[in-house]
Motif scaffolding. Structure first.
Motif, PDB file in Angstrom:
ATOM      1  N   THR A  83     -21.341  29.167 -31.802  1.00 44.04           N
ATOM      2  CA  THR A  83     -22.038  30.454 -31.766  1.00 44.04           C
ATOM      3  C   THR A  83     -23.366  30.337 -31.013  1.00 44.04           C
ATOM      4  O   THR A  83     -23.873  29.232 -30.768  1.00 44.04           O
ATOM      5  CB  THR A  83     -22.321  30.955 -33.183  1.00 44.04           C
ATOM      6  N   LEU A  84     -23.928  31.481 -30.690  1.00 41.64           N
ATOM      7  CA  LEU A  84     -25.237  31.494 -30.039  1.00 41.64           C
ATOM      8  C   LEU A  84     -26.291  30.879 -30.956  1.00 41.64           C
ATOM      9  O   LEU A  84     -27.157  30.116 -30.511  1.00 41.64           O
ATOM     10  CB  LEU A  84     -25.623  32.926 -29.675  1.00 41.64           C
ATOM     11  N   GLU A  85     -26.223  31.201 -32.249  1.00 37.54           N
ATOM     12  CA  GLU A  85     -27.176  30.660 -33.212  1.00 37.54           C
ATOM     13  C   GLU A  85     -27.076  29.136 -33.282  1.00 37.54           C
ATOM     14  O   GLU A  85     -28.080  28.438 -33.409  1.00 37.54           O
ATOM     15  CB  GLU A  85     -26.951  31.279 -34.595  1.00 37.54           C
ATOM     16  N   ASP A  86     -25.844  28.603 -33.209  1.00 34.92           N
ATOM     17  CA  ASP A  86     -25.652  27.153 -33.197  1.00 34.92           C
ATOM     18  C   ASP A  86     -26.343  26.532 -31.983  1.00 34.92           C
ATOM     19  O   ASP A  86     -27.001  25.492 -32.082  1.00 34.92           O
ATOM     20  CB  ASP A  86     -24.155  26.801 -33.142  1.00 34.92           C
ATOM     21  N   ASP A  87     -26.183  27.176 -30.840  1.00 30.00           N
ATOM     22  CA  ASP A  87     -26.774  26.659 -29.606  1.00 30.00           C
ATOM     23  C   ASP A  87     -28.295  26.703 -29.671  1.00 30.00           C
ATOM     24  O   ASP A  87     -28.972  25.749 -29.271  1.00 30.00           O
ATOM     25  CB  ASP A  87     -26.275  27.478 -28.414  1.00 30.00           C
ATOM     26  N   LEU A  88     -28.847  27.796 -30.179  1.00 35.31           N
ATOM     27  CA  LEU A  88     -30.295  27.935 -30.237  1.00 35.31           C
ATOM     28  C   LEU A  88     -30.913  26.963 -31.243  1.00 35.31           C
ATOM     29  O   LEU A  88     -32.056  26.523 -31.066  1.00 35.31           O
ATOM     30  CB  LEU A  88     -30.676  29.376 -30.601  1.00 35.31           C
ATOM     31  N   ASN A  96     -38.788  28.628 -27.653  1.00 35.54           N
ATOM     32  CA  ASN A  96     -37.773  28.331 -26.639  1.00 35.54           C
ATOM     33  C   ASN A  96     -36.368  28.636 -27.143  1.00 35.54           C
ATOM     34  O   ASN A  96     -35.394  28.339 -26.449  1.00 35.54           O
ATOM     35  CB  ASN A  96     -37.847  26.855 -26.232  1.00 35.54           C
ATOM     36  N   ALA A  97     -36.266  29.188 -28.342  1.00 37.43           N
ATOM     37  CA  ALA A  97     -34.966  29.439 -28.966  1.00 37.43           C
ATOM     38  C   ALA A  97     -34.716  30.932 -29.127  1.00 37.43           C
ATOM     39  O   ALA A  97     -34.141  31.388 -30.116  1.00 37.43           O
ATOM     40  CB  ALA A  97     -34.890  28.729 -30.319  1.00 37.43           C
ATOM     41  N   ILE A  98     -35.167  31.691 -28.135  1.00 31.73           N
ATOM     42  CA  ILE A  98     -34.934  33.137 -28.102  1.00 31.73           C
ATOM     43  C   ILE A  98     -33.951  33.432 -26.981  1.00 31.73           C
ATOM     44  O   ILE A  98     -34.067  32.883 -25.880  1.00 31.73           O
ATOM     45  CB  ILE A  98     -36.243  33.915 -27.852  1.00 31.73           C
ATOM     46  N   ALA A  99     -32.978  34.284 -27.254  1.00 25.20           N
ATOM     47  CA  ALA A  99     -32.002  34.679 -26.230  1.00 25.20           C
ATOM     48  C   ALA A  99     -32.137  36.173 -25.955  1.00 25.20           C
ATOM     49  O   ALA A  99     -32.562  36.947 -26.820  1.00 25.20           O
ATOM     50  CB  ALA A  99     -30.589  34.344 -26.687  1.00 25.20           C
ATOM     51  N   LYS A 100     -31.760  36.553 -24.742  1.00 28.74           N
ATOM     52  CA  LYS A 100     -31.802  37.961 -24.362  1.00 28.74           C
ATOM     53  C   LYS A 100     -30.428  38.376 -23.877  1.00 28.74           C
ATOM     54  O   LYS A 100     -29.874  37.778 -22.945  1.00 28.74           O
ATOM     55  CB  LYS A 100     -32.841  38.184 -23.266  1.00 28.74           C
ATOM     56  N   ALA A 101     -29.855  39.390 -24.533  1.00 22.17           N
ATOM     57  CA  ALA A 101     -28.527  39.871 -24.170  1.00 22.17           C
ATOM     58  C   ALA A 101     -28.605  40.683 -22.881  1.00 22.17           C
ATOM     59  O   ALA A 101     -29.681  41.075 -22.429  1.00 22.17           O
ATOM     60  CB  ALA A 101     -27.942  40.718 -25.300  1.00 22.17           C
ATOM     61  N   GLN A 102     -27.436  40.949 -22.311  1.00 20.56           N
ATOM     62  CA  GLN A 102     -27.391  41.694 -21.047  1.00 20.56           C
ATOM     63  C   GLN A 102     -27.895  43.123 -21.194  1.00 20.56           C
ATOM     64  O   GLN A 102     -28.330  43.733 -20.220  1.00 20.56           O
ATOM     65  CB  GLN A 102     -25.967  41.666 -20.495  1.00 20.56           C
TER      66      GLN A 102
END
Length: 368
Positions: A83-88, A96-102
């Motif tokens: 999952t994305l949470e696993d990766d972060l 540095n563990a923030i993601a931005k969706a499309q």
């Protein structure tokens, strides 16, 4: 398959800084799917791919499992189920563990946005301590964002201190330590980087001698030198790094150059500044002293070396010196042609003596 912008690009965008590069994480995909779409895989151990058009990096969501010592002892595990949470979670700092969706929405499971707002650098999880390189990375980030008021969270400082005391820095290669120094020099925050390492008790990883010499006075001197360099748009890393070693001895610089594997040009300029800064910054420099300096730097065949040392001395003094007079004098001395002595019938070793005397007489026209 879902694609998210991650890491530094999201962090710097939220801070209003210029984004230098963009990295993406891909969730719910396999290597075969990306290759089929034209992505080019780079590296065998990590599932990283280059976009067929933009050439930006797209990495499959992954987890990492520690296996062995140091910062390289990791086994990468990836699948469409990560999952994305696993990766972060495997990342170093919450910011540095923030993601931005499309669609522009932020995915921030570890409170990175709040830490950005509060100007705090905080580790994501206890897995942080598995990678000793993060000691230097956190110091580098704290230095880079010092001007914005960022500080290291207390619990992260405690973890860093524990890692340092356990000797984790000794597992880093000399080349990797230099790379972090190089990045901090590029950031324009090297004085802060060294000061933070000193506060953490980690500066000896770069140089025990520099750690022993470190003081608030030296820190302020370096800040002044780098501020001057920035005001003059000086970005050459050899010129900048030499400022940090100017207080060391020749032998200490040589040891340092092995400890962190300095590039030859960086090492050489550090040694040359150390050897010649007193002479070239002197208000009472004599022609004889200048000639000796020119000979030792081989100005006659390598004028760029003399000019680099002169520029390094200028930064060291954090002020423009009488550089033009020095450059004019040495240029005139360099223009003397040995052929004129051969024409006069002078031969062998006597040519060198005559050339030396002629150069000295030229320099004496500028310096007594």
């Amino acid at each position: 398959m879902q694609v998210y912008l991650v890491g530094g690009a999201v962090r710097d965008e939220l801070l209003g800084r210029i984004i230098k590069e963009r990295d993406y994480v891909v969730v719910g995909a396999t290597p075969e799917q990306l290759i089929k779409q034209g992505y080019q895989q780079v590296g065998k151990d990590f599932p990283v791919f280059l976009h067929p058009k933009t050439k930006e990096e797209y990495a499959l969501a992954r987890t990492e499992r520690k296996q062995g010592q140091g910062y390289t002892g990791f086994v990468c595990e990836f699948s469409a189920d990560v999952t994305l949470e696993d990766d972060l979670r495997r990342r170093d700092l919450t910011v540095n563990a923030i993601a931005k969706a499309q669609d522009g929405n932020l995915i921030d499971p570890y409170g990175g946005k709040q830490d950005l707002d509060n100007r705090i650098l905080r580790h994501v999880s206890d897995a942080f301590s598995e990678d000793p390189l993060r000691i230097l990375r956190v110091a580098r980030f704290a230095a880079r964002y010092h001007y914005l008021g960022f500080t290291i969270a207390e619990e992260t400082q405690q973890l860093l201190t524990q890692m340092i005391n356990q000797g984790e820095l000794q597992t880093l290669t000399a080349e990797r330590i230099w790379l972090e120094c190089e990045k901090s020099l590029t950031d324009g925050a090297f004085a802060e980087f060294l000061n933070i390492l000193a506060q953490l008790g980690a500066l000896s990883a770069i140089s025990p001698a520099l750690a022993g010499n470190w003081s608030d006075e030296l820190y302020q001197q370096l800040k002044n030198r780098y501020a001057y360099a920035q005001s003059q748009n000086i970005t050459d890393q050899a010129l900048l790094f030499a400022q940090a070693t100017a207080s060391l001895t020749q032998e200490e610089i040589k040891i340092l150059s092995q400890t962190i594997r300095l590039p030859n040009d960086v090492r050489d300029l550090a040694l040359q500044l150390n050897a010649h800064q007193a002479t070239l910054s002197s208000q009472t420099i004599t022609a004889q002293q200048l000639l000796r300096c020119c000979n030792q730097l081989d100005l006659w065949r390598r004028p760029e070396r003399f000019e680099a040392v002169l520029k390094a001395v200028e930064i060291n003094q954090a002020a423009s010196l009488a550089n033009q007079k020095l450059l004019t004098a040495t240029k005139a001395a360099k223009a003397i042609n040995p052929q004129q002595f051969i024409t006069q019938g002078i031969k062998g070793a006597a040519i060198k003596t005559a050339l030396e005397q002629a150069r000295l007489e030229i320099l004496q026209q500028y310096f007594n």
